[in-house]
Scaffold this motif. Structure first.
Motif, PDB file in Angstrom:
ATOM      1  N   THR A   1      -9.135 -26.758  11.630  1.00  0.00           N
ATOM      2  CA  THR A   1     -10.110 -27.546  11.990  1.00  0.00           C
ATOM      3  C   THR A   1     -11.213 -26.780  11.693  1.00  0.00           C
ATOM      4  O   THR A   1     -12.500 -27.611  11.545  1.00  0.00           O
TER       5      THR A   1
ATOM      6  N   TYR B   1     -14.722 -31.461  18.545  1.00  0.00           N
ATOM      7  CA  TYR B   1     -13.786 -32.845  18.907  1.00  0.00           C
ATOM      8  C   TYR B   1     -13.935 -33.257  20.211  1.00  0.00           C
ATOM      9  O   TYR B   1     -13.859 -34.577  20.287  1.00  0.00           O
TER      10      TYR B   1
ATOM     11  N   ARG C   1     -15.450 -37.088  20.114  1.00  0.00           N
ATOM     12  CA  ARG C   1     -14.355 -37.999  20.769  1.00  0.00           C
ATOM     13  C   ARG C   1     -15.175 -38.916  21.809  1.00  0.00           C
ATOM     14  O   ARG C   1     -14.927 -40.128  22.038  1.00  0.00           O
TER      15      ARG C   1
ATOM     16  N   SER D   1      -7.443 -32.416  19.462  1.00  0.00           N
ATOM     17  CA  SER D   1      -8.141 -32.082  18.197  1.00  0.00           C
ATOM     18  C   SER D   1      -7.453 -32.700  17.248  1.00  0.00           C
ATOM     19  O   SER D   1      -8.030 -33.499  16.164  1.00  0.00           O
TER      20      SER D   1
ATOM     21  N   LEU E   1      -8.246 -35.809  14.607  1.00  0.00           N
ATOM     22  CA  LEU E   1      -8.636 -35.482  13.334  1.00  0.00           C
ATOM     23  C   LEU E   1      -7.569 -36.305  12.122  1.00  0.00           C
ATOM     24  O   LEU E   1      -8.113 -36.591  11.223  1.00  0.00           O
TER      25      LEU E   1
ATOM     26  N   GLU F   1     -14.728 -41.270  12.438  1.00  0.00           N
ATOM     27  CA  GLU F   1     -16.063 -40.265  12.250  1.00  0.00           C
ATOM     28  C   GLU F   1     -16.909 -40.742  11.268  1.00  0.00           C
ATOM     29  O   GLU F   1     -16.681 -41.531  10.318  1.00  0.00           O
TER      30      GLU F   1
END
Ligand code: HEM
Ligand code: HEM
Ligand SMILES: [Ca+2]
Ligand SMILES: [Ca+2]
Ligand SMILES: [Cu+2]
Lengths: 243, 552, 293
Positions: free
Chosen positions: B138, B289, B293, B425, B429, B536
């Motif tokens: 991350t 995140y 989110r 996360s 992701l 994203e």
């Protein structure tokens, strides 16, 4: 505050340095004085070092992860003193590289277990704890009896210990393998050197019950039987007070 | 993946792998009669194996310049997969370790599987294997997005990721063989420690070089935390692992410090491994995140500042709360206790900052299990820090220390906070990384969430019970004024809780396995270009300034 | 990235920065945070003034209360000892029969003895004191060294083969290993010894062995175990005619005993337990009833 900080946020190097400085203070203030304040470690003139066999046993204690379940640190609390004996002093682990104070007591504290039980019991218990303590959750360590102890490099171990500050003499280093052997084989000529170098009070016995072999069981039991016995400073005042 | 590397980077990889292979060979030769020899072979085989991988792609054409206008995400993808693999491995061992305390004969009489050896397998696999890979994966992602700069080169991220995993493999395989320095959370032996230092320096360099080329004037909060994580872990690791090896051909070393100084150094390390590995790093994760989110701005920038510097400064004083009432001088215990109490404020400030960020997005929390993972993580973070500060009070610690209460606290933090924020996360992701519209199944995310939550609750309640019962039994006096219970009595009382904990752990493990399946299926499902829902804005920030990239 | 942009949901302004879509509100630090920061720091400062706290080179601030864990626990232990004196003084001064006659006192003895026994003795003798292979059953009333409280006290204080200067010493030599008896003689005496307690019935084919064993026994064993095998508390030799066995009654175990000898090791507790503890344990052990549990 936000304005100053906004500037700091614009400089990666500045931020890095700030983190290092801010984070270093606490550890420095708490650790450095432990080396400079004299009373941190009590004086114990009778403190002796581990024999090569005991040191080898200690390394087996590490290897098997006994410290994951057993502490070696009796705290200054009434119930601990009453259950396990006088609270542990800093000096008692002076030669412990690393210390084995532990953080979890799945099993009882072992700081003063030396001499509490017989060799035979220790062997039976390590072979299978449930043979002697039916409710025990401790693992069985049957292989210790089968494995011959590796002694040839113990001189190097003592030397490394000397490098980190443990007062081993050259004679101790030179004779380490023989002393390890002698301590577990009382009837051989090598046994004599052990008490000569480490003191008359040293336990010299066939710890695993078999004087013909020196096994890992010998070493571990030799170590367990010395726990709490390297010096008398912790027990002496307490015994005096009790009388 | 190799095709993405430039010729020069391929050559560099081969050169580094050759050096590594030679080191492995040297250890294998010098340690013929010692477990270090086995590790020499592990190093040698890893290096040679990777050399084959590089060689296989060696003659692929030079990657096109286009790549510089995209972020470099391959290491992140591999990192996610490694994190999940370590999670399942580590949780499996957690369940096994838990089962051993209920049914101690589940070791099959082998040395490698005895409790004392596989307990650190569990802790290292989950903290360093799972947590560490999640952090590396991350951080590389967040770093690029929040600086709008591509990683400085394509070799060093691989070096860090794979080198780090080599460290984890050396650590875990070492415990099976009985190699350990016995320092909790720093168990690996000297050569693995040295290797980690090298890896870590490169990791830091990636960070600083990327930041140096950032297109955002300000460094984002998430990166403050990731940087603190990298820097402080380096300091802690180096100091706590100072040791003198027995010889080059021996895995064994003797710690430089002894007794009380060693204890303080160890828990200065141990506590701050919690602070900067398990807390700061994951706060970095949360700061990216969660707002992403939720689609909400961070509740308060000023609160971020207070909590960050509060945490960086005060955590470092708190380590001595692991040594209350021991032979550590009392003045250090005082400092450890008081700073732990103050520490609660910045800790709750960051938990509060996260939860308040969700204002305006609570309906999403209700509907979206991924965001709910992160929300629950923030709650457990608040809970475990409160509990931690409470347990740091000497009078409380006199009861809790050495008992399962500590273990309960650990897992409130580890399962509730560390693992939940990571899963959340990762679920956010994965679709971004593999350019999928969404996870393969949001139902399965939901299933994972409930398995994880119920597992955590069962685990933590079981340990609160057993820990407090244990602590009380040890200090209860009967009417005669003598100890009412023997140690064995307390051992017998733990049995039902140890079974419950095993079941809780099993639920948690099942959840992680469901997650793996879901991630696997997401990767396998056909890709779309990029999709709307929650995805994203992965703008190729550097399209206009590729020139700046080339050299690095 | 306009400074002071308003967040439509809360109406608060942002800091004006944006990282890949993430913005920050410029919310002031909530009062409550500052309040608790103040409170916790104030608490800390007060605590530092009262307790040992700050290092000063070669010493440290001792705190106004002069508080020291080691003194605290020492006085906690001695206070507790004083508090217990209500009954422990009686245990110390009264003789055994008098204590045993005092039901109230015996309740404290049993209560205390149970935990003491479980923490120190149970690993060998079992939580229920019924022993196990190699460790005698203390409830069986088949005492090696005699069952009076005085005799038990001595055993506990100094142990058996414990290495203490005043230890009880018992040694059964290794008749086989040391070559005193040959294999046949041992087999015979094993059969004989087993027959004493009825572990082996004298059936047709081993009657001869038992008879031969009787001879061996008379020549080698009676010195310790007595003419009739009833044992001798002077040397800690067990009674071989009861059904109580330390090392097991099967042929193999008894063979091992005679072949390799036995030297049980019971640790000494004088340096570990207080005289009161030892006396309590002796009373506790003696009060155990084989039938119970
Ligand atoms: C399936 C879920 C898990 C189970 C069943 C489990 C089980 C266990 C068990 C049985 C122990 C040993 C406790 C003792 O010695 O009494 C332990 C220790 C530990 N576990 Fe876990 N665990 C799980 C997940 C995790 C996760 C996800 C993490 C971290 C991210 C973690 C971190 C730790 C740590 C740090 C310790 C050491 C605690 C201490 O020394 O006080 N565990 N775990
Ligand atoms: C304000 C924050 C926190 C404070 C003051 C704190 C305090 C404490 C205390 C007092 C202990 C028990 C020490 C002992 O008696 O042995 C402990 C243990 C532990 N805590 Fe925390 N804690 C905090 C947050 C966390 C968090 C967020 C985690 C995340 C996982 C965590 C992980 C651990 C671990 C792994 C241990 C076990 C260490 C060991 O003995 O092996 N703590 N903590
Ligand atoms: Ca621990
Ligand atoms: Ca290490
Ligand atoms: Cu801590």
């Amino acid at each position: 505050m936000p304005n100053f900080h906004r500037k700091l946020e614009r400089s990666a190097i500045g931020f890095v340095l700030a983190i290092i400085v801010v984070a270093s203070i606490g550890g420095f203030v708490e650790i450095a004085p432990l080396f400079t304040i004299d009373e941190t470690v009590e004086k114990a003139p009778d403190m002796r070092v581990y024999t090569p066999l005991e040191l080898a046993g200690r390394n087996i204690y590490l290897r098997e992860g006994c410290y994951a379940c057993h502490s070696q640190m009796i705290r200054t609390l009434r119930d601990e003193v009453e259950r396990y004996g006088p609270y542990s002093l800093a000096v008692e682990s002076q030669y412990d590289h690393p210390m084995l104070w532990g953080s979890k007591r799945t099993g009882p504290d072992l700081a003063r277990v030396g001499g509490k039980y017989s060799d035979a019991w220790q062997v039976a218990h390590l072979r299978n704890p449930r043979d002697v303590v039916p409710v025990s959750v401790m693992p069985a360590y049957r292989w210790l009896e089968d494995n011959t102890l590796k002694t040839e490099d113990l001189g190097d171990h003592l030397l490394a210990m000397r490098r980190v500050g443990v007062p081993y003499t050259q004679a101790m280093i030179d004779n380490a393998p023989a002393d390890a052997y002698g301590q577990a084989t009382p009837d051989t000529d090598r046994a004599a050197g052990v008490s000569e170098r480490y003191g008359e009070a040293t336990n010299i016995r066939a710890f695993d019950g078999d004087p013909s072999r020196v096994t890992e069981m010998d070493a571990l039991v030799a170590y367990l039987q010395i726990l709490g016995k390297l010096t008398d400073v912790a027990t002496a005042p307490a015994v005096a007070a009790k009388e | 993946m190799i095709a993405g590397l430039t010729k020069l980077e391929r050559q560099l990889s081969l050169a580094v792998l050759t050096v590594l292979a030679l080191c492995g060979l040297a250890f294998a030769a010098a340690g013929r009669n010692d477990p270090i020899g086995t590790h020499g072979f592990v190093i040698l085989l890893s290096a040679v194996g990777l050399m084959f991988v590089v060689m296989a792609g060696y003659y692929a054409p030079e990657p096109d310049k286009e790549r510089l206008s995209r972020y470099y995400d391959d290491p992140t993808k591999v990192g996610i997969i490694l994190a999940m693999a370590w999670a399942v491995f580590g949780l499996f061992f957690g369940v096994w370790v838990a089962a051993l305390l209920a049914w101690p004969d589940l070791t099959f009489d082998a040395a490698w599987s005895s409790f004392g050896r596989i307990r650190p397998v569990h802790t290292t696999s989950v903290i360093f294997g799972f947590g560490g890979n999640a952090l590396i994966a991350t951080s590389l992602h967040v770093l690029q997005r929040t600086t709008r700069a591509r990683l400085p080169d394509q070799f060093s991220p691989w070096f860090v990721l794979l080198g780090y995993n080599l460290f984890c493999v050396l650590a875990v395989s070492g415990y099976f063989m009985g190699l350990t320095q016995s320092k909790e959370y720093a168990e690996p032996e000297w050569y693995a420690d040295i290797w980690l230092v090298i890896v870590w320096v490169v990791y830091f360099l990636i960070y600083i070089r990327t930041l140096a080329r950032r297109k955002e004037p300000h460094i984002y909060v998430a990166n403050w935390y990731y940087m603190a994580f990298i820097l402080v872990v380096a300091i802690l690791h180096i100091v706590n692992n100072l040791a003198v090896p027995v010889s080059f051909g021996s895995a064994k070393s003797y710690s430089l410090f002894s007794g009380v100084q060693d204890a303080m150094t160890q828990w200065w390390y141990g506590h701050n491994a919690v602070a900067f590995f398990l807390t700061a790093g994951f706060l970095g994760m949360m700061y990216y995140y969660l707002p992403k989110r939720a689609g909400r701005p961070i509740f308060s920038y000023r609160l971020s500042i207070i909590s960050f510097w509060g945490i960086v400064f005060m955590y470092m004083w708190a380590g001595s709360h692991h040594l209350h009432y021991t032979a550590l001088p009392q003045w250090v215990q005082t400092l450890g206790m008081t700073f732990s109490v103050v520490l609660l404020v910045p800790s709750w400030a960051s938990a509060g900052n996260a939860l308040a960020t969700l204002n305006g997005a609570w309906h999403k929390v209700r509907d979206d299990a991924t965001l709910r993972f992160m929300m629950v993580a923030a709650v457990f973070y608040g809970l475990s820090t409160f509990e931690g500060s409470f347990m740091a009070i000497r009078a409380v610690n006199s009861l809790s220390h050495y008992t399962d209460w500590t273990v309960g606290h650990v897992h409130a933090g580890a399962l509730g906070w560390v693992a939940m924020i990571s899963f959340g996360s990762i679920y956010a992701l994965v679709p971004w990384m593999w350019k999928r519209e969404r996870m393969y199944s949001s139902r399965l995310v939901e299933v994972h969430f409930w398995l994880a939550l119920s597992g955590t609750v069962v685990y933590v309640f079981a340990m609160w019970n057993s820990g407090i019962i244990q602590g009380l039994m040890w200090r209860t006096y009967n009417e005669s004024g003598t100890l009412a219970y023997s140690f064995i009595d307390s051992l017998v009382a733990m049995h039902p809780y140890y079974i419950a904990r095993t079941l809780g752990g099993l639920l948690f493990l099942l959840g992680a396995m469901v997650g793996c399946y879901n991630i696997w299926m997401t990767i396998r499902q056909p890709g779309t270009s990029l999709a709307a829902e929650g995805s994203e804005v992965d703008e190729p920030a550097l399209a206009t300034s590729t020139a700046l990239q080339a050299g690095e | 990235m306009e400074i002071g942009k308003r967040d439509p949901v809360t109406g608060k302004t942002t800091t004006g920065h944006e990282w890949n879509g993430i913005e920050e509100l410029d919310t002031p630090v909530p009062r409550v945070v500052l309040f608790f920061l103040f409170v916790t720091i104030l608490f800390s400062v007060v605590y530092w003034v009262l307790m040992p706290a700050w290092p000063l080179g070669v010493t440290y601030t001792k705190g106004l209360l002069g508080f020291d864990d080691r003194q605290v626990v020492a006085s906690a232990v001695s206070d507790a000892t004083l508090e217990r004196a209500a009954w422990t003084d009686k245990v110390a001064s009264m003789d055994f029969p008098a204590i045993q006659a005092d039901e109230g006192l015996m309740r404290s003895v049993r209560e205390t003895g149970r935990t003491l026994f479980a923490d120190n003795c149970a690993v060998c003798h079992g939580v229920d004191a019924k022993g196990g292979p190699g460790f005698p059953d203390l409830t069986a009333k088949a005492w090696l060294w005699g069952g009076s409280p005085e005799q038990i006290t001595q055993t506990i204080e100094f142990g058996i083969n414990s290495g203490h200067p005043d230890t009880r010493v018992s040694q059964m030599m290794a008749f086989g290993r040391d070559g005193v008896l040959d294999r046949k003689q041992i087999n015979d005496v094993v059969a004989y010894v087993r027959s004493l307690s009825g572990a082996e019935a004298a059936t047709g084919d081993n009657a001869g062995r038992i008879e031969a064993g009787r001879e061996v026994f008379a020549a080698n064993c009676v010195a310790c175990h007595g003419d009739t095998g009833k044992g001798n508390v002077e040397v800690g030799a067990p009674d071989l005619t009861d059904a109580k066995w330390i090392y097991g009654s099967d042929t193999q175990s008894v063979f091992n005993t005679v072949y390799g000898g036995r030297q049980g090791h019971m640790p000494h507790w004088k340096d570990r337990l207080t005289p009161i503890d030892v006396k309590v344990l002796a009373l506790y052990v003696q009060s155990l009833d084989g039938a119970a549990k």
